[in-house]
Design an enzyme around this catalytic site. Structure first.
Site, PDB file in Angstrom:
ATOM      1  N   PRO A 162       0.783  -1.234   0.000  1.00 15.41           N
ATOM      2  CA  PRO A 162       0.000   0.000   0.000  1.00 15.41           C
ATOM      3  C   PRO A 162       0.816   1.286   0.000  1.00 15.41           C
ATOM      4  O   PRO A 162       1.815   1.398   0.725  1.00 15.41           O
ATOM      5  CB  PRO A 162      -0.815  -0.101   1.291  1.00 15.41           C
ATOM      6  CG  PRO A 162      -0.878  -1.550   1.598  1.00 15.41           C
ATOM      7  CD  PRO A 162       0.375  -2.163   1.055  1.00 15.41           C
ATOM      8  N   ASN A 163       0.349   2.214  -0.799  1.00 17.95           N
ATOM      9  CA  ASN A 163       0.839   3.599  -0.877  1.00 17.95           C
ATOM     10  C   ASN A 163       2.152   3.749  -1.622  1.00 17.95           C
ATOM     11  O   ASN A 163       2.594   4.874  -1.868  1.00 17.95           O
ATOM     12  CB  ASN A 163       0.942   4.237   0.522  1.00 17.95           C
ATOM     13  CG  ASN A 163      -0.399   4.307   1.213  1.00 17.95           C
ATOM     14  OD1 ASN A 163      -1.351   4.830   0.640  1.00 17.95           O
ATOM     15  ND2 ASN A 163      -0.513   3.748   2.402  1.00 17.95           N
ATOM     16  N   ARG A 211       5.506  12.294  -2.761  1.00 21.45           N
ATOM     17  CA  ARG A 211       5.393  12.797  -1.392  1.00 21.45           C
ATOM     18  C   ARG A 211       6.546  12.260  -0.566  1.00 21.45           C
ATOM     19  O   ARG A 211       7.137  11.245  -0.892  1.00 21.45           O
ATOM     20  CB  ARG A 211       4.066  12.330  -0.741  1.00 21.45           C
ATOM     21  CG  ARG A 211       2.786  12.752  -1.438  1.00 21.45           C
ATOM     22  CD  ARG A 211       2.470  14.228  -1.246  1.00 21.45           C
ATOM     23  NE  ARG A 211       2.465  14.612   0.164  1.00 21.45           N
ATOM     24  CZ  ARG A 211       1.399  14.620   0.943  1.00 21.45           C
ATOM     25  NH1 ARG A 211       0.231  14.269   0.469  1.00 21.45           N
ATOM     26  NH2 ARG A 211       1.487  15.003   2.209  1.00 21.45           N
ATOM     27  N   TYR A 222      11.593   8.731   1.438  1.00 22.64           N
ATOM     28  CA  TYR A 222      11.556   7.682   0.416  1.00 22.64           C
ATOM     29  C   TYR A 222      12.287   8.041  -0.872  1.00 22.64           C
ATOM     30  O   TYR A 222      12.326   7.231  -1.800  1.00 22.64           O
ATOM     31  CB  TYR A 222      10.096   7.312   0.115  1.00 22.64           C
ATOM     32  CG  TYR A 222       9.357   6.790   1.335  1.00 22.64           C
ATOM     33  CD1 TYR A 222       9.768   5.610   1.953  1.00 22.64           C
ATOM     34  CD2 TYR A 222       8.277   7.480   1.885  1.00 22.64           C
ATOM     35  CE1 TYR A 222       9.111   5.129   3.085  1.00 22.64           C
ATOM     36  CE2 TYR A 222       7.612   7.005   3.003  1.00 22.64           C
ATOM     37  CZ  TYR A 222       8.040   5.825   3.604  1.00 22.64           C
ATOM     38  OH  TYR A 222       7.395   5.340   4.722  1.00 22.64           O
ATOM     39  N   ASN A 278       8.251  -5.634  -0.869  1.00 22.25           N
ATOM     40  CA  ASN A 278       8.132  -4.522   0.077  1.00 22.25           C
ATOM     41  C   ASN A 278       6.650  -4.449   0.444  1.00 22.25           C
ATOM     42  O   ASN A 278       5.846  -3.855  -0.286  1.00 22.25           O
ATOM     43  CB  ASN A 278       8.598  -3.209  -0.541  1.00 22.25           C
ATOM     44  CG  ASN A 278       8.546  -2.075   0.478  1.00 22.25           C
ATOM     45  OD1 ASN A 278       7.959  -2.221   1.555  1.00 22.25           O
ATOM     46  ND2 ASN A 278       9.141  -0.935   0.144  1.00 22.25           N
ATOM     47  N   ALA A 331       3.163  -0.902   4.788  1.00 20.12           N
ATOM     48  CA  ALA A 331       2.605  -0.948   6.151  1.00 20.12           C
ATOM     49  C   ALA A 331       2.123  -2.347   6.538  1.00 20.12           C
ATOM     50  O   ALA A 331       2.076  -2.682   7.731  1.00 20.12           O
ATOM     51  CB  ALA A 331       1.466   0.053   6.275  1.00 20.12           C
ATOM     52  N   GLU A 337      12.856  -9.528   1.755  1.00 26.52           N
ATOM     53  CA  GLU A 337      12.049  -8.390   2.242  1.00 26.52           C
ATOM     54  C   GLU A 337      12.871  -7.112   2.062  1.00 26.52           C
ATOM     55  O   GLU A 337      14.029  -7.055   2.491  1.00 26.52           O
ATOM     56  CB  GLU A 337      11.720  -8.626   3.723  1.00 26.52           C
ATOM     57  CG  GLU A 337      10.951  -7.492   4.376  1.00 26.52           C
ATOM     58  CD  GLU A 337      10.672  -7.786   5.857  1.00 26.52           C
ATOM     59  OE1 GLU A 337      10.921  -8.931   6.320  1.00 26.52           O
ATOM     60  OE2 GLU A 337      10.232  -6.847   6.550  1.00 26.52           O
ATOM     61  N   HIS A 353      12.880  -2.785   2.458  1.00 30.40           N
ATOM     62  CA  HIS A 353      12.304  -1.505   2.871  1.00 30.40           C
ATOM     63  C   HIS A 353      13.222  -0.387   2.398  1.00 30.40           C
ATOM     64  O   HIS A 353      14.443  -0.471   2.583  1.00 30.40           O
ATOM     65  CB  HIS A 353      12.135  -1.441   4.391  1.00 30.40           C
ATOM     66  CG  HIS A 353      11.213  -2.500   4.875  1.00 30.40           C
ATOM     67  ND1 HIS A 353       9.849  -2.434   4.669  1.00 30.40           N
ATOM     68  CD2 HIS A 353      11.455  -3.682   5.473  1.00 30.40           C
ATOM     69  CE1 HIS A 353       9.303  -3.534   5.145  1.00 30.40           C
ATOM     70  NE2 HIS A 353      10.238  -4.305   5.629  1.00 30.40           N
ATOM     71  N   ARG A 365      13.119   4.458  12.841  1.00 29.82           N
ATOM     72  CA  ARG A 365      11.851   5.193  12.804  1.00 29.82           C
ATOM     73  C   ARG A 365      10.975   4.798  14.007  1.00 29.82           C
ATOM     74  O   ARG A 365      11.474   4.320  15.007  1.00 29.82           O
ATOM     75  CB  ARG A 365      11.166   4.936  11.447  1.00 29.82           C
ATOM     76  CG  ARG A 365      12.044   5.406  10.274  1.00 29.82           C
ATOM     77  CD  ARG A 365      11.372   5.210   8.941  1.00 29.82           C
ATOM     78  NE  ARG A 365      10.164   6.028   8.834  1.00 29.82           N
ATOM     79  CZ  ARG A 365       9.250   5.870   7.852  1.00 29.82           C
ATOM     80  NH1 ARG A 365       9.423   4.933   6.928  1.00 29.82           N
ATOM     81  NH2 ARG A 365       8.180   6.639   7.815  1.00 29.82           N
TER      82      ARG A 365
HETATM   83  O1  CA2 Z   1      10.602   1.909   4.008  1.00 28.28           O
HETATM   84  C1  CA2 Z   1       9.754   1.230   3.399  1.00 28.28           C
HETATM   85  O2  CA2 Z   1       9.940   0.798   2.278  1.00 28.28           O
HETATM   86  C2  CA2 Z   1       8.397   0.962   4.049  1.00 28.28           C
HETATM   87  O3  CA2 Z   1       8.020  -0.379   3.732  1.00 28.28           O
HETATM   88  C3  CA2 Z   1       7.431   1.953   3.427  1.00 28.28           C
HETATM   89  C4  CA2 Z   1       6.037   1.913   4.044  1.00 28.28           C
HETATM   90  C5  CA2 Z   1       6.104   1.994   5.566  1.00 28.28           C
HETATM   91  O4  CA2 Z   1       4.812   1.823   6.120  1.00 28.28           O
HETATM   92  C6  CA2 Z   1       7.042   0.949   6.150  1.00 28.28           C
HETATM   93  O5  CA2 Z   1       7.100   1.119   7.544  1.00 28.28           O
HETATM   94  C7  CA2 Z   1       8.425   1.092   5.562  1.00 28.28           C
HETATM   95  C8  CA2 Z   1       5.189   3.106   3.547  1.00 28.28           C
HETATM   96  C9  CA2 Z   1       5.062   3.176   2.063  1.00 28.28           C
HETATM   97  C10 CA2 Z   1       4.363   4.453   1.735  1.00 28.28           C
HETATM   98  O6  CA2 Z   1       5.040   5.071   0.679  1.00 28.28           O
HETATM   99  C11 CA2 Z   1       4.842   6.393   0.444  1.00 28.28           C
HETATM  100  C12 CA2 Z   1       5.632   6.958  -0.509  1.00 28.28           C
HETATM  101  C13 CA2 Z   1       5.497   8.286  -0.793  1.00 28.28           C
HETATM  102  C14 CA2 Z   1       4.552   9.050  -0.133  1.00 28.28           C
HETATM  103  C15 CA2 Z   1       3.751   8.470   0.834  1.00 28.28           C
HETATM  104  C16 CA2 Z   1       3.896   7.129   1.114  1.00 28.28           C
END
Ligand code: CA2
Length: 142
Positions: free
Chosen positions: A10-11, A18, A23, A72, A75, A96, A98, A105
Site C-alpha cells: 500500500p501507498n 510525497r 523515500y 516490500n 505498512a 524483504e 524496505h 523510525r
Molecule cells: O521503508 C519502506 O519501504 C516501508 O516499507 C514503506 C512503508 C512503511 O509503512 C514501512 O514502515 C516502511 C510506507 C510506504 C508508503 O510510501 C509512500 C511513498 C510516498 C509518499 C507516501 C507514502
C-alpha cells in the site's frame, strides 16, 4: 519458473510524489528499471497494490510462476499475519525490502511479520535495496 516476482504494498504508488526526505525522489517505474537490470536473464513481474487480498493472491500466483519473491509489503509488514501465512506457502527464496531504515523510525515499524519468513531483509538502502534484493534472489536461485 525463472521469473522473479517483485511485489509492492500500500501507498508505494505515491513514491516520488510525497515525503522525498524519507523515500527519495524515484518513482516505482524507476525501481522497476533497477530490478530488471539486476535480474539479468530472469524475467521480472513487478506489481503494486493498495489491497491486502490482492497482494496475497499474487503471492499464491507466485507459487506456480516464480522462483523467488522480492517484497516490500509497506505498512502490511507491521500488521499482516495473512501476508506472512501466504509467504509461508511459497517454497522459494523471499527477500524483504524496505526503502527506509525502519529501525531508526517509530517503534511500530520495528516489528515485521514478514521477517519471520524472509530469507534476507534489506532496509535503509533507499531504492537501491530493490536492486540488491533482486541480485540476491538471482544468486539464490542460480
Ligand atoms: O521503508 C519502506 O519501504 C516501508 O516499507 C514503506 C512503508 C512503511 O509503512 C514501512 O514502515 C516502511 C510506507 C510506504 C508508503 O510510501 C509512500 C511513498 C510516498 C509518499 C507516501 C507514502
Amino acid at each position: 519458473m525463472s521469473q522473479i516476482y517483485v511485489l509492492n504494498g500500500p501507498n508505494l504508488n505515491l513514491l516520488g510524489q510525497r515525503q522525498p526526505e524519507i523515500y527519495g525522489h524515484e518513482t516505482l517505474a524507476d525501481i522497476e528499471a533497477l530490478c530488471s537490470e539486476a535480474a539479468g536473464p530472469h524475467e521480472i513481474r513487478f506489481l503494486q497494490t493498495n489491497w491486502e487480498g490482492q497482494l496475497i493472491d499474487w503471492i499464491h500466483e507466485a507459487r506456480l510462476q516464480a522462483a523467488a519473491i522480492v517484497i516490500n509489503p509497506a505498512a502490511l509488514t507491521h500488521t499482516s499475519v495473512a501476508v506472512l501465512d501466504a509467504l509461508n506457502a511459497f517454497d522459494g527464496p523471499v527477500i524483504e525490502v524496505h526503502i527506509s531504515q525502519v529501525h531508526k523510525r517509530e517503534a511500530f515499524r520495528h516489528h515485521s511479520y514478514v521477517s519471520h519468513r524472509a530469507d534476507a531483509v534489506i532496509a535503509g538502502m533507499g531504492v537501491h535495496g530493490y536492486g540488491a534484493g533482486v541480485a540476491h534472489a538471482v544468486r539464490l536461485i542460480g
